[in-house]
Design a protein around this motif. Structure first.
Motif, PDB file in Angstrom:
ATOM      1  N   ALA A  68       0.841  -1.204   0.000  1.00 30.12           N
ATOM      2  CA  ALA A  68       0.000   0.000   0.000  1.00 30.12           C
ATOM      3  C   ALA A  68       0.872   1.249   0.000  1.00 30.12           C
ATOM      4  O   ALA A  68       1.951   1.268   0.599  1.00 30.12           O
ATOM      5  CB  ALA A  68      -0.918   0.000   1.222  1.00 30.12           C
ATOM      6  N   GLY A  69       0.401   2.290  -0.670  1.00 33.68           N
ATOM      7  CA  GLY A  69       1.096   3.573  -0.679  1.00 33.68           C
ATOM      8  C   GLY A  69       2.344   3.557  -1.536  1.00 33.68           C
ATOM      9  O   GLY A  69       2.545   2.683  -2.374  1.00 33.68           O
ATOM     10  N   GLU A  70       3.167   4.547  -1.322  1.00 29.63           N
ATOM     11  CA  GLU A  70       4.428   4.666  -2.065  1.00 29.63           C
ATOM     12  C   GLU A  70       5.466   3.736  -1.447  1.00 29.63           C
ATOM     13  O   GLU A  70       5.539   3.607  -0.223  1.00 29.63           O
ATOM     14  CB  GLU A  70       4.932   6.115  -2.021  1.00 29.63           C
ATOM     15  N   ALA A  71       6.283   3.116  -2.265  1.00 26.60           N
ATOM     16  CA  ALA A  71       7.306   2.192  -1.779  1.00 26.60           C
ATOM     17  C   ALA A  71       8.396   2.958  -1.027  1.00 26.60           C
ATOM     18  O   ALA A  71       8.988   3.887  -1.560  1.00 26.60           O
ATOM     19  CB  ALA A  71       7.909   1.419  -2.942  1.00 26.60           C
ATOM     20  N   ALA A  82       3.908  -0.422  -9.711  1.00 24.33           N
ATOM     21  CA  ALA A  82       3.174   0.624  -9.002  1.00 24.33           C
ATOM     22  C   ALA A  82       1.955   1.059  -9.801  1.00 24.33           C
ATOM     23  O   ALA A  82       2.017   1.203 -11.026  1.00 24.33           O
ATOM     24  CB  ALA A  82       4.088   1.819  -8.742  1.00 24.33           C
ATOM     25  N   GLY A  83       0.842   1.265  -9.101  1.00 26.65           N
ATOM     26  CA  GLY A  83      -0.385   1.706  -9.742  1.00 26.65           C
ATOM     27  C   GLY A  83      -1.364   2.242  -8.728  1.00 26.65           C
ATOM     28  O   GLY A  83      -0.976   2.760  -7.680  1.00 26.65           O
ATOM     29  N   THR A  84      -2.643   2.066  -9.020  1.00 21.71           N
ATOM     30  CA  THR A  84      -3.725   2.562  -8.183  1.00 21.71           C
ATOM     31  C   THR A  84      -4.762   1.462  -8.009  1.00 21.71           C
ATOM     32  O   THR A  84      -5.073   0.743  -8.962  1.00 21.71           O
ATOM     33  CB  THR A  84      -4.404   3.783  -8.862  1.00 21.71           C
ATOM     34  N   VAL A  85      -5.304   1.350  -6.796  1.00 20.04           N
ATOM     35  CA  VAL A  85      -6.347   0.356  -6.561  1.00 20.04           C
ATOM     36  C   VAL A  85      -7.568   0.749  -7.390  1.00 20.04           C
ATOM     37  O   VAL A  85      -8.112   1.834  -7.250  1.00 20.04           O
ATOM     38  CB  VAL A  85      -6.721   0.255  -5.067  1.00 20.04           C
ATOM     39  N   LYS A  86      -7.975  -0.143  -8.281  1.00 22.81           N
ATOM     40  CA  LYS A  86      -9.122   0.081  -9.167  1.00 22.81           C
ATOM     41  C   LYS A  86     -10.412  -0.453  -8.544  1.00 22.81           C
ATOM     42  O   LYS A  86     -11.462   0.147  -8.662  1.00 22.81           O
ATOM     43  CB  LYS A  86      -8.856  -0.600 -10.514  1.00 22.81           C
ATOM     44  N   ILE A 111      -5.831 -11.321  -1.408  1.00 18.83           N
ATOM     45  CA  ILE A 111      -5.216 -11.213  -0.091  1.00 18.83           C
ATOM     46  C   ILE A 111      -6.323 -11.328   0.959  1.00 18.83           C
ATOM     47  O   ILE A 111      -7.504 -11.219   0.647  1.00 18.83           O
ATOM     48  CB  ILE A 111      -4.419  -9.902   0.078  1.00 18.83           C
ATOM     49  N   THR A 112      -5.933 -11.507   2.211  1.00 18.83           N
ATOM     50  CA  THR A 112      -6.940 -11.662   3.259  1.00 18.83           C
ATOM     51  C   THR A 112      -7.673 -10.339   3.507  1.00 18.83           C
ATOM     52  O   THR A 112      -7.132  -9.252   3.270  1.00 18.83           O
ATOM     53  CB  THR A 112      -6.307 -12.122   4.587  1.00 18.83           C
ATOM     54  N   ASN A 113      -8.890 -10.465   3.994  1.00 11.79           N
ATOM     55  CA  ASN A 113      -9.668  -9.278   4.359  1.00 11.79           C
ATOM     56  C   ASN A 113      -8.945  -8.471   5.437  1.00 11.79           C
ATOM     57  O   ASN A 113      -8.972  -7.245   5.428  1.00 11.79           O
ATOM     58  CB  ASN A 113     -11.061  -9.687   4.860  1.00 11.79           C
ATOM     59  N   GLU A 114      -8.290  -9.174   6.347  1.00 11.04           N
ATOM     60  CA  GLU A 114      -7.537  -8.505   7.404  1.00 11.04           C
ATOM     61  C   GLU A 114      -6.396  -7.667   6.816  1.00 11.04           C
ATOM     62  O   GLU A 114      -6.148  -6.542   7.257  1.00 11.04           O
ATOM     63  CB  GLU A 114      -6.981  -9.538   8.387  1.00 11.04           C
ATOM     64  N   ALA A 115      -5.719  -8.198   5.797  1.00  7.63           N
ATOM     65  CA  ALA A 115      -4.639  -7.448   5.157  1.00  7.63           C
ATOM     66  C   ALA A 115      -5.167  -6.182   4.487  1.00  7.63           C
ATOM     67  O   ALA A 115      -4.519  -5.132   4.532  1.00  7.63           O
ATOM     68  CB  ALA A 115      -3.911  -8.325   4.145  1.00  7.63           C
ATOM     69  N   VAL A 116      -6.337  -6.274   3.874  1.00  6.40           N
ATOM     70  CA  VAL A 116      -6.939  -5.095   3.242  1.00  6.40           C
ATOM     71  C   VAL A 116      -7.150  -3.998   4.277  1.00  6.40           C
ATOM     72  O   VAL A 116      -6.821  -2.827   4.046  1.00  6.40           O
ATOM     73  CB  VAL A 116      -8.278  -5.457   2.550  1.00  6.40           C
ATOM     74  N   LEU A 117      -7.672  -4.375   5.448  1.00  3.54           N
ATOM     75  CA  LEU A 117      -7.887  -3.401   6.523  1.00  3.54           C
ATOM     76  C   LEU A 117      -6.566  -2.846   7.039  1.00  3.54           C
ATOM     77  O   LEU A 117      -6.411  -1.637   7.209  1.00  3.54           O
ATOM     78  CB  LEU A 117      -8.685  -4.040   7.667  1.00  3.54           C
ATOM     79  N   ASP A 118      -5.603  -3.749   7.306  1.00  2.19           N
ATOM     80  CA  ASP A 118      -4.298  -3.323   7.828  1.00  2.19           C
ATOM     81  C   ASP A 118      -3.586  -2.367   6.871  1.00  2.19           C
ATOM     82  O   ASP A 118      -2.917  -1.427   7.305  1.00  2.19           O
ATOM     83  CB  ASP A 118      -3.395  -4.531   8.094  1.00  2.19           C
ATOM     84  N   LEU A 119      -3.723  -2.613   5.563  1.00  3.61           N
ATOM     85  CA  LEU A 119      -3.058  -1.780   4.565  1.00  3.61           C
ATOM     86  C   LEU A 119      -3.848  -0.512   4.228  1.00  3.61           C
ATOM     87  O   LEU A 119      -3.330   0.372   3.554  1.00  3.61           O
ATOM     88  CB  LEU A 119      -2.830  -2.587   3.278  1.00  3.61           C
ATOM     89  N   VAL A 125      -6.486   4.587  -4.113  1.00  2.00           N
ATOM     90  CA  VAL A 125      -5.234   4.812  -3.381  1.00  2.00           C
ATOM     91  C   VAL A 125      -4.070   4.153  -4.114  1.00  2.00           C
ATOM     92  O   VAL A 125      -4.241   3.156  -4.820  1.00  2.00           O
ATOM     93  CB  VAL A 125      -5.298   4.291  -1.921  1.00  2.00           C
ATOM     94  N   PRO A 126      -2.855   4.714  -3.971  1.00  2.00           N
ATOM     95  CA  PRO A 126      -1.698   4.092  -4.612  1.00  2.00           C
ATOM     96  C   PRO A 126      -1.379   2.734  -3.983  1.00  2.00           C
ATOM     97  O   PRO A 126      -1.510   2.561  -2.770  1.00  2.00           O
ATOM     98  CB  PRO A 126      -0.554   5.078  -4.370  1.00  2.00           C
ATOM     99  N   ALA A 127      -0.979   1.791  -4.816  1.00  2.00           N
ATOM    100  CA  ALA A 127      -0.578   0.461  -4.356  1.00  2.00           C
ATOM    101  C   ALA A 127       0.339  -0.152  -5.406  1.00  2.00           C
ATOM    102  O   ALA A 127       0.332   0.253  -6.565  1.00  2.00           O
ATOM    103  CB  ALA A 127      -1.795  -0.430  -4.131  1.00  2.00           C
TER     104      ALA A 127
END
Length: 142
Positions: A68-71, A82-86, A111-119, A125-127
């Protein structure tokens, strides 16, 4: 042939670096996005891989890690796209994440739902999609 891999990218081989056992193959997609694969020299020969030839990269969505975000760190994964969450499609345990690259290509990850929340992933958003080159399978027209 039907294929279960969610990510199917066709492009032109733009670089090929041969080695004693493996070769690095760079595939340039429409729009300019690039994917690198590591394949055996035996595969280079049997598929007749060469610069300028068309090839298809196959990558299963669970093999795609999401940043998530900028590296702010460097990673050993050869493909750092690098891109954007579509979009996000939430399931009971996992979420499918679609990351749109600058060239317009869409990379799918699961990915897991938990990872989506954590990220903190949300549409827009950039990802980045992180993919090991050894997880990229190449094919050519028969």
């Amino acid at each position: 042939m039907n294929i279960s891999a969610r990510n199917i990218f066709t492009g032109t081989i733009s670089a090929l670096v041969n080695g004693a056992v493996n070769a690095e193959v760079e595939l340039t997609l429409d729009g300019g996005d690039k994917i690198v694969a590591i394949v055996t020299e035996s595969s280079v020969n049997s598929l007749e891989l060469a610069v300028g030839k068309t090839a298809t990269a196959l990558i299963k969505a669970p093999w795609v890690m999401v940043l998530a975000g900028e590296a702010t760190l460097k990673f050993s994964a050869r493909n750092q796209l690098a891109g954007t969450v579509k979009f996000l499609t939430k399931g009971a345990v996992n979420t499918e994440v679609g990351i749109e690259l600058p060239g317009g290509n869409l990379v799918y990850s699961v990915i897991t739902n938990e990872a989506v929340l954590d990220l903190g992933l949300k549409e827009g958003v950039p990802a980045s999609a992180l993919i090991k080159a050894s997880h990229v399978i190449l094919g050519v027209p028969a």
